[in-house]
Design an enzyme around this catalytic site. Structure first.
Site, PDB file in Angstrom:
ATOM      1  N   ASP A 163       0.969  -1.271   0.358  1.00  0.00           N
ATOM      2  CA  ASP A 163      -0.221   0.092   0.015  1.00  0.00           C
ATOM      3  C   ASP A 163       1.359   1.121  -0.021  1.00  0.00           C
ATOM      4  O   ASP A 163       1.708   1.939   0.628  1.00  0.00           O
ATOM      5  CB  ASP A 163      -0.845   0.039   1.349  1.00  0.00           C
ATOM      6  CG  ASP A 163      -2.132  -0.876   1.237  1.00  0.00           C
ATOM      7  OD1 ASP A 163      -2.048  -1.913   0.571  1.00  0.00           O
ATOM      8  OD2 ASP A 163      -3.082  -0.859   1.691  1.00  0.00           O
ATOM      9  N   LYS A 231      -6.708   2.977  -3.048  1.00  0.00           N
ATOM     10  CA  LYS A 231      -6.995   3.477  -2.429  1.00  0.00           C
ATOM     11  C   LYS A 231      -7.332   5.307  -1.811  1.00  0.00           C
ATOM     12  O   LYS A 231      -6.670   5.303  -2.191  1.00  0.00           O
ATOM     13  CB  LYS A 231      -6.505   2.677  -1.095  1.00  0.00           C
ATOM     14  CG  LYS A 231      -6.399   3.075   0.550  1.00  0.00           C
ATOM     15  CD  LYS A 231      -5.210   2.343   1.288  1.00  0.00           C
ATOM     16  CE  LYS A 231      -5.527   1.781   2.492  1.00  0.00           C
ATOM     17  NZ  LYS A 231      -4.434   1.131   2.969  1.00  0.00           N
ATOM     18  N   LYS A 267     -10.282   0.330  -2.309  1.00  0.00           N
ATOM     19  CA  LYS A 267     -10.373   0.299  -0.761  1.00  0.00           C
ATOM     20  C   LYS A 267     -10.480   1.346  -0.426  1.00  0.00           C
ATOM     21  O   LYS A 267      -9.226   1.926   0.031  1.00  0.00           O
ATOM     22  CB  LYS A 267      -8.811  -0.216  -0.815  1.00  0.00           C
ATOM     23  CG  LYS A 267      -8.286  -0.748   1.061  1.00  0.00           C
ATOM     24  CD  LYS A 267      -7.422  -1.022   1.107  1.00  0.00           C
ATOM     25  CE  LYS A 267      -6.978  -1.577   2.746  1.00  0.00           C
ATOM     26  NZ  LYS A 267      -5.647  -2.184   2.810  1.00  0.00           N
TER      27      LYS A 267
END
Length: 331
Positions: A163, A231, A267
């Protein structure tokens, strides 16, 4: 580029040549991103609010709770994290409800790079993935070689997913090609010698991007750079995940697949604490992107406390009563 009417934006389907040419220079990328149809802020907020009022039947709610559990990236990203805390979190990810073996595991455990090895060992062959934040999380402010070293360390330690955070300062200053090239470089750093590289999630920190138009632009930029997931947030800045911001991202991944044939996951992370909120997001995924995204491979929740409420609501659906406060471990 052709466009047609969408729900809160005009939907865009550029051809592959146009996408390739868009990344040939900073000016070309700027023209492409600023040529994207604008987002109707009022419309996006209104549609997200409307989707949040949808009710679902009891059977569908049971399925939604099970699915939401399987979509959780159970997360601990604190300076006080210890190997013991990470091992306990991994145990919870594998068996969220120790009293009920039918309860599914979560999708992943998300930790700092130095805890990847601990998580990998604890999770073993359970199928729960190890996700690691990287690239000078949460600010994204570091030299590129440091960001790449951060990523490689996590991948070499066994991370299945990375991430990364974008340099929001560079993006807001209009240095789009710099952001694009950094994402490409981090994606390449996710590779392994065995050919099974880590998947890349690109964190935008939507609370700092100021406009829905910027959320749409960075969504396209990240997908063009090869992101496997986009995300919303680090969870360290407020506001974090919001339904309108996530709606814009869901429209972007839908349109990107229409244009390229490639699916990209979404996400939302930070601030989603209740099962009721999670189900609202799942309704929105279904309505905006489609049923293909109703899968942990394509939609995740970044959360540290959401799982507790999902477990309590699941128990309520199965037994007809709420459990006591000591039913779930407090993370």
């Amino acid at each position: 580029m052709r466009t047609y009417a969408g729900s809160v934006t005009a939907t865009l389907t550029p051809d592959p040549t146009e996408l390739s040419e868009a990344t040939s220079s900073d000016s070309a990328l700027r023209r492409f991103l600023h040529g994207l149809p604008g987002v109707d802020q009022v419309g996006a907020e209104a549609r997200a609010a409307m989707l949040g009022t949808r009710s679902i039947k009891t059977t569908s709610k049971e399925l939604a709770l099970e699915l939401a559990i399987r979509m959780v990236d159970l997360t601990t990203l604190e300076g006080q994290d210890t190997p013991g805390k990470v091992r306990a979190l991994c145990s919870k990810a594998m068996r969220p409800d120790p009293t009920d073996p039918s309860c599914p595991p979560t999708a992943a455990v998300c930790v700092y790079p130095d805890m990847v090895g601990v998580a990998k060992e604890a999770l073993g062959g359970s199928g729960v993935h190890v996700a690691s934040v990287a690239t000078a999380f949460p600010s994204g402010r570091a030299a590129l070689d440091i960001k790449l070293a951060d990523t490689r360390d996590a991948v070499e330690a066994g991370a299945d997913e990375i991430d990364m955070v974008i340099d929001r300062g560079a993006f807001l200053a209009g240095r789009y090609l710099q952001v694009y090239e950094e994402i490409v470089a981090v994606r390449e750093a996710c590779a392994r010698e065995d050919g099974h590289g880590a998947h890349l999630k690109v964190i935008f920190e939507t609370g700092e991007l100021q406009t829905f138009d910027n959320i749409r632009r960075i969504s396209w930029l990240a997908m063009m750079a090869g992101a496997h997931f986009i995300k919303t947030s680090t969870g360290k800045v407020q506001p974090a995940a919001t339904m309108p911001g996530t709606l814009v991202m869901l429209e972007a991944v839908r349109d990107f697949r229409e244009a390229t044939g490639r699916m990209v996951g979404v996400k939302p992370a930070g601030g989603i604490r209740s099962a009721k909120e999670a189900i609202k997001y799942l309704v929105m995924v279904n309505e905006v992107a489609g049923t293909d995204w109703l899968d942990p491979d394509w939609f995740r929740f970044g959360a540290s406390t959401l799982l507790n409420d999902l477990l309590m609501q699941r128990m309520k659906m199965r037994t007809g009563r709420y459990s006591g406060p000591d039913y779930v471990t407090m993370d």
